[in-house]
Design a protein around this motif. Sequence first.
Motif: not given
Length: 385
Positions: A189-192, A299-309
Motif C-alpha cells: 500500500l505504501d506504493r500508493f 492496485e487500481g483501487m489503492a490508486a483511487a481510480c474509478a474501477c470497472v471490472a
Amino acid sequence: MSKTCTAPGGADSAAGLTARPVQRVLHFVTGGFSGATQVAVDLCRAAQDQTDMEVLLVLRRKSNTDAARLEALRAQGIAVQVLPGWTHLATVLALWRLCRGWRPQVLVAHGFPEHLLGRWAGLLAGVPRLIQVEHNSRERYTPWRRWQARRLAPHTERMIGVSEGVRRSLLQLGMPSDKTLAIPNGIQLDRFPAASLLPMAQRVPQIVMVARFARQKDPQTLLRALAKLRERGLRVPLKFAGSGGRSHLKAAQREAERLGLADQVEFLGQHPQVPSLLMSSRVFVLSTRWEGMPLALVEGMAAACACVATAAPGVEGVLETERTGLLVPPGDADALAEALWRLLTDEDLAQRLGSAARDQACQAHGLALMRDRYAAVIRGGSAPT
C-alpha cells in the motif's frame, strides 16, 4: 483524497519469535513471474524479517523466465533456485532431489499445475508438511489432474485459495472443507501514498488496464467498448500495461487495428512506473474471463481510480458494484462502454467510487495482513482475520 492507508497486519516482530525453532520453508512456483510468483516472492521477503523461518524460493523454468529478474531477487537476499520445466517428470525429479538435500519442514506449492508437481515431489521426499495455494478460480483440471488433487488432499495440511471465490472452487473440486481456507492477496500500500493521489478533476481522462496478455484476459471486449464510446463522440486514450504471451498480445493489437483505434490505444509492455500511471489516470479497467485474486485491480483501487471490472469469478468479492466500482457481464462490450461513459462523464461518481475503492483496498488488501495470515498457517496455526 488525503486518506492514508492504515491497514491491519504487520504486528509480527522478530523479538517475539526468538523462542520458536527455526523451520525451513520452500516456496515452489512457476518461473513465469505471474501473480502466483509475486505472492511467493512477497512471502519470501517477509520471512527475511522473521527469525524462525529460513526460506528458499524455487521456480519452475518457463520460456519467459527472466534472468535479470532472478538476479534482482538474489540481490535482495532471497535464495532462489530454478528447476527444469521441459517436462513435468523432470520438474518432479529435480524438486525431489532438492528436498532430499535441503530438507524443508514445510513445502508451499503455489499455482497450477505447480501445486500438483510440488506436492508429489514433497510427498516422495518425505517433507513433513505440505501446503497448497490455488491462485485461480478456473484451472484446467482434467480427470487425471482432478484424481491427483484428490489423492494428494489427505497428505496436504492446508489448501489456500487466494480469494473466497477460489476457496469455493476448491470445495467444488471435492477438497475437504476443514482444510480449505481463503487468504486474499495483498499489495504494498505504501506504493500508493495519499500525498500522491490526485482528485479526479486533475487526472488524465484516460483508461488504463494493467494485466498480462493471457488466455484468461479479455482485452478485445475493452477495445470494442472503446470503439462504441468513439461512436458516441467520446474519444479517450487507452493504455495497456503488461507483457505476457506474444500471441495474445498480437491478437489484441490486430483487434485495435481492425477497429481503427491505433491512434487511441498504446501498448506499453512491462511498465516500470505502474503506481504513478494509475494515480494520474481516471479509470482502471480489468476486462477478464476469470480470475483468482486480481492484484492489478487492487492496485487500481489503492490508486483511487474509478474501477470497472468483469463480474467474473475471483473479481466479485473484491469490487462491489455501485459502491467501490462498477461490474459488467463477461464479454459484454455494450455494458462496458456504458460503465466507462458514466465514469468519464460524471466526475462526482468517479470521485465517490474511487475514494471508496481506496478505502476498501487499505482495509482488506494490505500486504502486511496477507503476510501475517500466511505466516500463521505456515507455523501451524490459524490465519488471523
